[in-house]
Design a protein around this motif. Structure first.
Motif, PDB file in Angstrom:
ATOM      1  N   ASP A  77       6.270   8.573  -7.115  1.00  0.00           N
ATOM      2  CA  ASP A  77       5.416   7.478  -7.585  1.00  0.00           C
ATOM      3  C   ASP A  77       5.812   7.067  -8.998  1.00  0.00           C
ATOM      4  O   ASP A  77       5.920   5.882  -9.312  1.00  0.00           O
ATOM      5  CB  ASP A  77       3.941   7.883  -7.581  1.00  0.00           C
ATOM      6  CG  ASP A  77       3.341   7.994  -6.186  1.00  0.00           C
ATOM      7  OD1 ASP A  77       3.977   7.522  -5.222  1.00  0.00           O
ATOM      8  OD2 ASP A  77       2.240   8.543  -6.078  1.00  0.00           O
ATOM      9  N   VAL A  85      -1.504   2.996  -8.517  1.00  0.00           N
ATOM     10  CA  VAL A  85      -1.817   3.712  -7.291  1.00  0.00           C
ATOM     11  C   VAL A  85      -2.829   4.791  -7.664  1.00  0.00           C
ATOM     12  O   VAL A  85      -2.722   5.413  -8.718  1.00  0.00           O
ATOM     13  CB  VAL A  85      -0.550   4.306  -6.616  1.00  0.00           C
ATOM     14  CG1 VAL A  85       0.158   5.286  -7.513  1.00  0.00           C
ATOM     15  CG2 VAL A  85      -0.881   4.936  -5.284  1.00  0.00           C
ATOM     16  N   TYR A  99       0.843  -1.186   0.000  1.00  0.00           N
ATOM     17  CA  TYR A  99       0.000   0.000   0.000  1.00  0.00           C
ATOM     18  C   TYR A  99       0.885   1.246   0.000  1.00  0.00           C
ATOM     19  O   TYR A  99       1.883   1.270   0.692  1.00  0.00           O
ATOM     20  CB  TYR A  99      -0.904  -0.016   1.233  1.00  0.00           C
ATOM     21  CG  TYR A  99      -1.825   1.173   1.304  1.00  0.00           C
ATOM     22  CD1 TYR A  99      -3.016   1.168   0.610  1.00  0.00           C
ATOM     23  CD2 TYR A  99      -1.474   2.286   2.040  1.00  0.00           C
ATOM     24  CE1 TYR A  99      -3.866   2.265   0.665  1.00  0.00           C
ATOM     25  CE2 TYR A  99      -2.316   3.389   2.093  1.00  0.00           C
ATOM     26  CZ  TYR A  99      -3.493   3.373   1.392  1.00  0.00           C
ATOM     27  OH  TYR A  99      -4.325   4.454   1.426  1.00  0.00           O
ATOM     28  N   PRO A 100       0.568   2.261  -0.790  1.00  0.00           N
ATOM     29  CA  PRO A 100      -0.678   2.513  -1.495  1.00  0.00           C
ATOM     30  C   PRO A 100      -0.734   1.884  -2.891  1.00  0.00           C
ATOM     31  O   PRO A 100      -1.734   1.984  -3.568  1.00  0.00           O
ATOM     32  CB  PRO A 100      -0.718   4.039  -1.596  1.00  0.00           C
ATOM     33  CG  PRO A 100       0.700   4.427  -1.749  1.00  0.00           C
ATOM     34  CD  PRO A 100       1.451   3.438  -0.866  1.00  0.00           C
ATOM     35  N   PHE A 101       0.349   1.235  -3.318  1.00  0.00           N
ATOM     36  CA  PHE A 101       0.347   0.576  -4.620  1.00  0.00           C
ATOM     37  C   PHE A 101      -0.460  -0.709  -4.526  1.00  0.00           C
ATOM     38  O   PHE A 101      -0.591  -1.300  -3.454  1.00  0.00           O
ATOM     39  CB  PHE A 101       1.777   0.270  -5.067  1.00  0.00           C
ATOM     40  CG  PHE A 101       2.581   1.494  -5.353  1.00  0.00           C
ATOM     41  CD1 PHE A 101       2.545   2.083  -6.610  1.00  0.00           C
ATOM     42  CD2 PHE A 101       3.359   2.077  -4.379  1.00  0.00           C
ATOM     43  CE1 PHE A 101       3.269   3.230  -6.877  1.00  0.00           C
ATOM     44  CE2 PHE A 101       4.095   3.221  -4.635  1.00  0.00           C
ATOM     45  CZ  PHE A 101       4.047   3.801  -5.886  1.00  0.00           C
ATOM     46  N   ARG A 102      -1.009  -1.133  -5.664  1.00  0.00           N
ATOM     47  CA  ARG A 102      -1.736  -2.406  -5.697  1.00  0.00           C
ATOM     48  C   ARG A 102      -1.565  -3.029  -7.077  1.00  0.00           C
ATOM     49  O   ARG A 102      -1.283  -2.343  -8.065  1.00  0.00           O
ATOM     50  CB  ARG A 102      -3.200  -2.213  -5.358  1.00  0.00           C
ATOM     51  CG  ARG A 102      -3.941  -1.387  -6.379  1.00  0.00           C
ATOM     52  CD  ARG A 102      -5.376  -1.197  -5.982  1.00  0.00           C
ATOM     53  NE  ARG A 102      -6.077  -0.515  -7.057  1.00  0.00           N
ATOM     54  CZ  ARG A 102      -7.274  -0.028  -6.947  1.00  0.00           C
ATOM     55  NH1 ARG A 102      -7.932  -0.144  -5.830  1.00  0.00           N
ATOM     56  NH2 ARG A 102      -7.848   0.571  -7.959  1.00  0.00           N
TER      57      ARG A 102
END
Length: 134
Positions: free
Chosen positions: A119, A103, A88-91
């Motif tokens: 990011d 994200v 998190y916050p990436f998925r």
């Protein structure tokens, strides 16, 4: 960068062009393109047409940064072989899509000290790692 995000959020074409130039400066070895209006996105090419592309999309609701890889079949194979754990916050991108990792932030939830270029850097580095291991 926060003021630039706020300007980009207003959909000012000049701000989008300045943001695109900033992205190009940060990633000089990769082609960077600003999508034609009405789309509000910047794309960073990492390889061949079928290889990875990082995009920063600016829909009305917020910010969407993603790493795509060719078609959905190729992306599925890449998602299955990721050599790292996505946190998190990436998925992970949805099955059946060309997205590997993404994200999303709503404008309201975007932290005041958010660094969009970080990011982008994370997904560019992941794309380069995946290209090297392909």
């Amino acid at each position: 960068m926060r003021s630039e995000l706020e300007a980009v959020q207003r959909a000012d074409q000049g701000s989008l062009e300045r943001f695109c130039a900033e992205v190009q400066e940060r990633f000089p070895g990769h082609p960077v393109a600003l999508a034609s209006p009405p789309s509000r996105s910047v794309r960073i090419g990492l390889g061949s047409e079928l290889g990875p592309v990082v995009s920063c999309e600016l829909p009305a609701w917020g910010l969407h940064v993603r790493l795509d890889w060719g078609g959905s079949e190729a992306a599925g194979a890449v998602r299955q072989s990721l050599p790292i754990v996505i946190e998190y916050p990436f998925r992970l991108g949805a099955g059946g899509s060309s997205c590997i990792v993404e994200v999303r932030y709503s404008w309201a939830s975007l932290p005041g000290d958010h660094r969009l270029l970080n990011d982008l850097q994370a997904l560019v580095m992941l794309g380069e790692l995946l290209l090297d291991s392909a």
